[in-house]
Design a protein around this motif. Structure first.
Motif, PDB file in Angstrom:
ATOM      1  N   GLU A   1      21.171  50.050  62.219  1.00  0.00           N
ATOM      2  CA  GLU A   1      22.004  51.227  62.449  1.00  0.00           C
ATOM      3  C   GLU A   1      23.121  50.943  63.449  1.00  0.00           C
ATOM      4  O   GLU A   1      24.262  51.372  63.258  1.00  0.00           O
TER       5      GLU A   1
ATOM      6  N   MET B   1      26.707  55.432  78.063  1.00  0.00           N
ATOM      7  CA  MET B   1      26.709  56.476  77.030  1.00  0.00           C
ATOM      8  C   MET B   1      28.096  57.102  76.795  1.00  0.00           C
ATOM      9  O   MET B   1      28.492  57.289  75.650  1.00  0.00           O
TER      10      MET B   1
ATOM     11  N   TYR C   1      17.229  55.910  61.384  1.00  0.00           N
ATOM     12  CA  TYR C   1      17.401  56.378  62.748  1.00  0.00           C
ATOM     13  C   TYR C   1      18.188  57.683  62.757  1.00  0.00           C
ATOM     14  O   TYR C   1      17.869  58.620  63.461  1.00  0.00           O
TER      15      TYR C   1
ATOM     16  N   LYS D   1      30.043  54.269  71.099  1.00  0.00           N
ATOM     17  CA  LYS D   1      29.747  55.203  70.018  1.00  0.00           C
ATOM     18  C   LYS D   1      28.282  55.614  70.131  1.00  0.00           C
ATOM     19  O   LYS D   1      27.932  56.747  69.892  1.00  0.00           O
ATOM     20  N   HIS D   2      27.449  54.669  70.504  1.00  0.00           N
ATOM     21  CA  HIS D   2      26.063  54.998  70.844  1.00  0.00           C
ATOM     22  C   HIS D   2      25.443  53.847  71.618  1.00  0.00           C
ATOM     23  O   HIS D   2      25.817  52.694  71.415  1.00  0.00           O
TER      24      HIS D   2
ATOM     25  N   TYR E   1      21.719  52.192  72.474  1.00  0.00           N
ATOM     26  CA  TYR E   1      20.322  52.215  72.031  1.00  0.00           C
ATOM     27  C   TYR E   1      19.447  51.472  73.030  1.00  0.00           C
ATOM     28  O   TYR E   1      19.844  50.431  73.539  1.00  0.00           O
TER      29      TYR E   1
ATOM     30  N   ILE F   1      22.012  52.251  79.744  1.00  0.00           N
ATOM     31  CA  ILE F   1      22.151  53.276  78.704  1.00  0.00           C
ATOM     32  C   ILE F   1      22.887  54.478  79.295  1.00  0.00           C
ATOM     33  O   ILE F   1      23.867  54.971  78.730  1.00  0.00           O
TER      34      ILE F   1
ATOM     35  N   VAL G   1      26.970  51.727  62.894  1.00  0.00           N
ATOM     36  CA  VAL G   1      27.719  52.633  63.761  1.00  0.00           C
ATOM     37  C   VAL G   1      28.978  51.936  64.285  1.00  0.00           C
ATOM     38  O   VAL G   1      30.065  52.494  64.288  1.00  0.00           O
TER      39      VAL G   1
END
Lengths: 167, 567
Positions: free
Chosen positions: B140, B119, B176, B123-124, B126, B115, B144
């Protein structure tokens, strides 16, 4: 040649984020990897415990600040970014300062503390701990006034800001 | 239902067909379920192969690519591929295993903070830490990756989340993200665009990767037909507007087509669609088209005025923008008097064609031109990274959107072979032509096993110059010919290597009939490797030297014996 007007100005950004582990590191990481500098940062829960508010102070020209806001907005965990620099705000920082305070100067220090309306929160044999809240100017002034006595330790929080009035 | 079953059924429901991946300890529950599911798992021979294959698949289909890897080294092997997808805005779902929840943070066996590592390049990212988060995180993450400006997401799942029980009744209603949408004054900006176009004498359209991902390749043709503007593309936009169209000047940039760069340099109003003004195009951003009115349209507000200041920034999906513009222009009956401008552009084209010295050995450009001549748009064209990549961009006209796959932003050597695998799975009714180099292919050569395994219709042209051509070229031009660590003295025999993997292989050299060899490669079923021994000293021209402007190209010009600066 086209360019962005204005020189470097300190901007205060109020950033609402999801209150989740790792969010702060995402935001801080964004600043470091894009080469922006954080002057001050304060974070805490809001009235809704699932939302935190980060108050950021960033220095930069209009272009940098616009990029910072846009990049922050792209983060999944960022709910909203507000640049409140131009708003009427109440700004506060908290300062804790341990100062040399032999008997001979103790009275003098206490007078200074009185003038700035801050508080003494601890008394040691040779030192006092002063607690102060205020805006940047006041905090700077207190530090300057107490410097001649010898500051043993100093800790201060980042700035927190809130917009006055209706909002 | 356990976490692994939930994930697999989620992907099935989303219409995922292929997973590219590599198993390991922390994803063993997942693979147990996957092996019994309707999803087809393509086992690559390295996790980097899996992520690039998922990326290639996404680029040709427009659907998100999905890849799986185990914790620790499995996850870190994805990193380059994720960064690659991030820079080229490719929708990608990377699922990594993680050590058990109670081992996290203890430097357990095969533990890595993926993670934290990913990062900045997703884009994200999780991490699923509770069973009841799994449904909403998956939903989500999918959104995304696929909405707005597409891009990669990573989902890190501890081993016990795969094994744990999901109550599929809970979780989904818990959102979320609660992002507040930004206001955008689209209508006002469109009015400004119309006004700027009204004034324009030398308008130009620049087509970027956003036109591909925004599925705007039909509407852009309509727009260009109506406005009669010339068009240039970026490397990522190649194919979104046909290279073969009369108005199209081809790629701009450091190694762009001479006429495209000159047209860009002379434009007075530039409509830049889904581009990010990479430094390969702008050079020094402050020197980039100081007199031109730049209209920059992008779905990602952060791209506007990031590199080049936009005079009229427009936050909008490209297809929507073009539709709105067309209706406004038609309503106003705005005519475009671009005739003189188009004549000027035609002169650029005639005066400065792309030339190369055809004599003196087998030239990489000749191989590319021959493949283009024989199969053209009937195949998906994939490149690796380096000189050959630029030669393909210059010499292989692409007529269809999503028919050209290349690593643009990150410039990842080793991307080509696995990306071509993904492309072959994405477009099963087309053959794939991969152009690669002897440097690039050796960065992921283990994937030859994957190709042999699935007998993919993949024709690999290794433009083998026994060196790292692009770096060698720079050393020749800018470092006085000091060839430090760029000449390969001990390449393998690629034909015998291919044979060792059970793949048919051909050799092409100076004395061979290249047209017959190319025909043979496409005549043979299944994968074929063609080792093309090309000239070592061939350089990519034109080139805008570092710090130079668009009209300061160094190149081979008509009627001139030597390479020179354009005059």
């Amino acid at each position: 040649m086209k360019c962005w007007g204005g020189g470097k100005v300190k901007h205060t950004l109020a950033v609402l984020v999801e209150n989740r582990p790792g969010v702060l590191s995402h935001v801080a990481g964004l600043f470091s990897r894009r080469g922006y500098n954080i002057e001050s940062l304060a974070v805490g829960e809001t009235d809704d415990s699932s939302v935190s508010r980060i108050t950021l102070v960033v220095e930069g020209d209009a272009k940098i600040i616009e990029q910072v806001s846009k990049q922050l907005n792209k983060q999944v965990e960022v709910i909203k970014v507000n640049d409140i620099t131009e708003e009427e705000t109440v700004d506060r920082q908290l300062l804790l300062l341990k100062v040399n305070a032999d008997i001979a100067v103790r009275q003098e220090i206490m007078q200074i503390v009185e003038i700035f309306r801050c508080r003494i929160v601890d008394i040691g044999r040779r030192s006092l701990i002063v607690e102060a809240t205020g805006d940047d100017a006041k905090i700077q002034a207190i530090i300057k006034s107490l410097q001649p006595f010898g500051i043993m330790e100093l800790v201060r929080t980042g700035r927190v800001s809130i917009v006055r009035g209706q909002k | 239902m356990n976490g692994a079953e939930y994930l697999v059924s989620f992907l099935e429901k989303k219409g995922v067909e292929y997973i590219f991946g590599y198993p390991g300890g922390s994803v063993i529950f997942l693979y147990d379920v996957l092996g019994r599911s309707g999803l087809k798992h393509i086992l690559t021979r390295h996790e980097q192969g899996a992520v690039h294959a998922a990326d290639g698949y996404a680029r040709v289909t427009g659907k998100p690519g999905v890849c799986f890897a185990t914790s620790g080294p499995g996850a870190t092997n994805l990193v380059t591929g994720i960064a690659n997808a991030y820079l080229d805005s490719v929708p990608l779902i990377a699922v990594t295993g993680q050590v058990n929840l109670d081992s996290i943070g203890r430097d357990a066996f095969q533990e890595a903070d993926i993670i934290g590592i990913t990062m900045p390049i997703t884009k994200h990212s999780y991490m699923v830490k509770k069973m009841d988060e799994l449904p909403s995180v998956l939903e989500e993450a999918w959104n995304v990756a696929t909405t707005g400006r597409p891009g990669p997401v990573l989902i890190d799942m501890p081993k016990d989340i795969f094994a744990g029980t999901v109550d599929s009744q809970v979780g989904l209603e818990k959102k979320y993200s609660r992002k507040v949408p930004l206001k955008n004054g689209l209508s006002e900006q469109l009015d400004k665009v119309v006004a700027a176009l009204h004034e324009a004498k030398r308008p130009l359209v620049m087509v970027g990767g956003g036109v591909v991902s925004g599925q705007a390749s039909e509407i852009i043709r309509e727009f260009v037909n109506y406005t009669k503007m010339p068009v240039v593309t970026t490397l990522m936009g190649k194919g979104a507007f046909p290279d073969t169209a009369e108005n199209c000047l081809g790629m701009v940039g450091m190694h762009g087509m001479p006429a495209a760069n000159l047209t860009l340099n002379s434009s007075d109003v530039l409509i830049a669609l889904g581009v990010r003004f990479s430094d390969r195009i702008t050079g020094k951003p402050e020197n980039f088209l100081p007199e031109t009115t730049i209209i920059h349209v992008d779905i990602d507000p952060a791209e506007l005025s990031k590199n080049v200041v936009a005079d009229i920034p427009v936050v909008c999906d490209v297809a929507k923008f073009l539709t709105e513009m067309l209706s406004r222009l038609k309503k106003k009956g705005l005519e475009f008097a671009t005739k003189e401008w188009l004549q000027e552009v035609t002169i650029f084209k005639e005066k400065y064609p792309l030339l190369y010295e055809k004599e003196g050995g087998l030239k990489p450009q000749t191989v590319i031109e021959e493949v283009a001549r024989q199969v053209g748009d009937k195949v998906v064209v994939v490149t690796d990274v380096g000189q050959h990549q630029m030669f393909v961009a210059q010499f292989y006209p692409i007529g269809k959107t999503r028919n050209f796959v290349t690593s643009g932003g990150l410039g990842t050597m080793g991307f080509g072979l696995p990306a071509a695998i993904g492309a072959a799975f994405g477009k099963t009714n087309e053959a794939v032509a991969l152009f690669t180099g002897d440097g690039s292919i050796q960065m992921n050569i283990q994937e030859l096993a994957t190709i042999a395994n699935h007998q993919l219709p993949l024709k690999v042209f290794i433009l083998n110059n026994s060196c790292l051509g692009m770096v060698r070229q720079w050393q020749e031009l800018f470092f006085k010919g000091h060839y430090a660590s760029t000449l390969f003295d001990s390449n393998p025999d690629f034909v015998r290597l291919a044979n060792a993997y059970g793949i048919k292989a051909l050799r092409a050299g100076e004395t061979d009939d290249i047209s017959e060899i190319v025909a043979e490669a496409f005549r043979l079923p299944g994968p074929v490797i063609v080792d093309c021994a090309v000239c070592q000293g061939e350089n990519v021209l034109p080139i805008i030297p570092p710090g130079g402007k668009l009209n300061e190209m160094l190149g081979r010009w008509k009627g001139e014996a030597h390479i020179s600066r354009i005059s």
